[in-house]
Motif scaffolding. Structure first.
Motif, PDB file in Angstrom:
ATOM      1  N   GLY A 112      33.392   3.310  15.992  1.00 39.26           N
ATOM      2  CA  GLY A 112      32.252   2.845  16.763  1.00 39.26           C
ATOM      3  C   GLY A 112      31.528   1.750  16.014  1.00 39.26           C
ATOM      4  O   GLY A 112      31.891   1.402  14.887  1.00 39.26           O
ATOM      5  N   GLU A 113      30.483   1.216  16.638  1.00 35.31           N
ATOM      6  CA  GLU A 113      29.780   0.078  16.061  1.00 35.31           C
ATOM      7  C   GLU A 113      28.364   0.402  15.599  1.00 35.31           C
ATOM      8  O   GLU A 113      27.900  -0.137  14.594  1.00 35.31           O
ATOM      9  N   ASP A 117      27.102   5.505  18.571  1.00 36.11           N
ATOM     10  CA  ASP A 117      28.480   6.002  18.591  1.00 36.11           C
ATOM     11  C   ASP A 117      28.691   7.166  17.630  1.00 36.11           C
ATOM     12  O   ASP A 117      29.810   7.669  17.495  1.00 36.11           O
ATOM     13  N   CYS A 321      29.684   6.925  12.678  1.00 37.03           N
ATOM     14  CA  CYS A 321      30.869   6.193  13.132  1.00 37.03           C
ATOM     15  C   CYS A 321      31.262   5.140  12.102  1.00 37.03           C
ATOM     16  O   CYS A 321      30.519   4.847  11.158  1.00 37.03           O
TER      17      CYS A 321
END
Length: 424
Positions: A112-113, A117, A321
């Motif tokens: 994820g970023e 996330d 993440c």
């Protein structure tokens, strides 16, 4: 940093890990420099060996052979100088690039970023509900006269604040409770320098990428730390420890400094994001054992949960993440505490496993049971960071009249104050 042998053998995994973490690093260029470096080292050694052979042969040579050997010796010296210059140039580029390669996240790390996330793993308590319109911590701080941003900004600039009276006592109470928990858990408390050399910042992985977020004292060429993790890890820089001396469990208490570069306009209300704060940090230096590392990771996380449960604050633990776990981490868990004014769980703690990433950069090694020299593993976790930890305390413990109940566990540290009352 990563072992170059690991990067050679796992180039695609390293590239994928860097991409998932959001780091733009040229792994192919690094491998090209590595190959050139090894070629130059090999050639350098061959020329050096031949030069030594010639130097040894000259005294024994005949009058006819000696001039030719002397000339060859001069040529070899010049060639060696050129090779040294070439090798130093390649090594400089190679070492700079190697420091920029991030550690590879474990398979369990969600891709994820942003923190949106992150994946929730467990929670404690429920978000606080009020039968009145709650105030945020900035309004409470002003009403109680315990947080003063206006006067601090007047002489210290943006993101400055003062903690006064019961506000100052509240911070010190949380920090004392945190340190007591650490000592009870067998951690050695350390008060260390917050101005450090560049090598400490590079060794712990905060440089080269973190320069923009770090205060530099140019006259003395020192850097202000953003966490006592820097000096706790650096204690054993360039040392070889004995296996029986591990693990090293340290807890640091220090002021911390961050520019908050790139956060202009974000979280300007209140004291969620500030330039100077106080923190109790946990650091572990352990043998190179992945299973043991996970055990210690969970132990560090449980220490933070012990504090939050003692404060009886609602929180959740989330797996960070890939875009949130930073340069050196293979795994990070965040503890996010419920903040009513944000109507959200927000990060108050982060627990990181780095394997041998920091130890390689800092030269922290140990002798294993067979007498072999290994790089150690390091881990760290926040135990308490203020003023951020004060936000959920003030907001969750507020009363309709604007007063704030002091959590019971903090009362012994508060000089008899059980409730912080508005100034009349």
């Amino acid at each position: 940093m990563l072992d170059i042998n690991f990067i050679r053998d796992n180039a695609e995994a390293v590239k994928e890990g860097a991409k998932n973490k959001g780091f733009d690093v040229d792994v192919d260029r690094l491998l090209e420099l590595d190959e050139k470096r090894r070629e130059l080292i090999q050639e350098n050694e061959a020329v050096r060996q031949r030069r030594n052979e010639v130097a040894s042969a000259i005294p024994r040579a005949s009058n006819e052979e000696r001039p030719e050997l002397i000339e060859e010796g001069k040529e070899l010296k010049e060639k060696l100088q050129t090779l040294d210059d070439d090798l130093n140039a390649v090594k400089e580029d190679y070492e700079k690039l190697l420091l920029m390669v991030p550690n590879v996240p474990l398979p369990e790390v969600p891709v994820g970023e942003t923190d949106e996330d992150n994946v929730e793993l467990r929670s404690y308590g429920e978000p606080t509900e009020f039968d009145f319109e709650p105030r945020d911590h900035e309004e409470l701080g002003e009403l109680l006269d315990i947080i003063d941003k206006e006067r601090a900004i007047k002489f210290a600039g943006s993101r400055a604040y003062l903690l006064k009276g019961a506000g100052a006592l509240l911070e010190m109470a949380v920090m004392r409770l945190a340190m007591d928990i650490m000592v009870e858990q067998g951690f050695e408390p350390v008060l260390g320098p917050v101005m450090v050399n560049e090598g400490a910042m590079t060794g712990t992985g905060f440089f080269p990428y973190g320069r923009e977020d770090t205060y530099h004292l140019e006259r003395d060429d020192k850097w202000l730390v953003g966490t006592s993790e820097v000096y706790l890890v650096s204690i054993h820089q360039d040392e070889i420890l004995d296996l029986e001396d591990l693990p090293k469990l340290y807890t640091g208490y220090s002021p911390c400094f961050r520019r908050e570069a790139g956060s202009a306009g974000a979280d300007t209300r209140g004291v969620y994001r500030v330039h100077q704060f106080t923190k109790v940090e946990q650091v572990a230096i352990i043998p190179a054992d992945k299973e043991k590392s996970r055990e210690v990771h969970d132990m560090l996380m449980s220490n933070s949960e012990k504090l939050m449960q003692a404060l009886d604050l609602p929180y959740r633990v989330a797996a960070a993440c890939s875009g949130e776990i930073g340069l050196g981490q293979v795994l990070k868990h965040e503890l996010e505490t419920w903040m009513p004014s944000r109507n959200a769980y927000s990060e108050t703690h982060s627990c990181s496993s780095l394997y041998d990433y920091q130890a390689r950069r800092s030269g922290i090694r140990y002798r294993d049971e067979d007498g072999n020299i290994q790089y150690a593993y390091t881990l760290n976790n926040t135990l308490a960071a203020s003023p951020r930890i004060l936000i959920p305390i003030l907001e969750n413990y507020q009363r309709e009249d604007g007063s704030v109940k002091v959590p019971e566990v903090l009362v012994p540290y508060m000089h008899g104050i059980t409730r912080i009352e508005p100034k009349r």
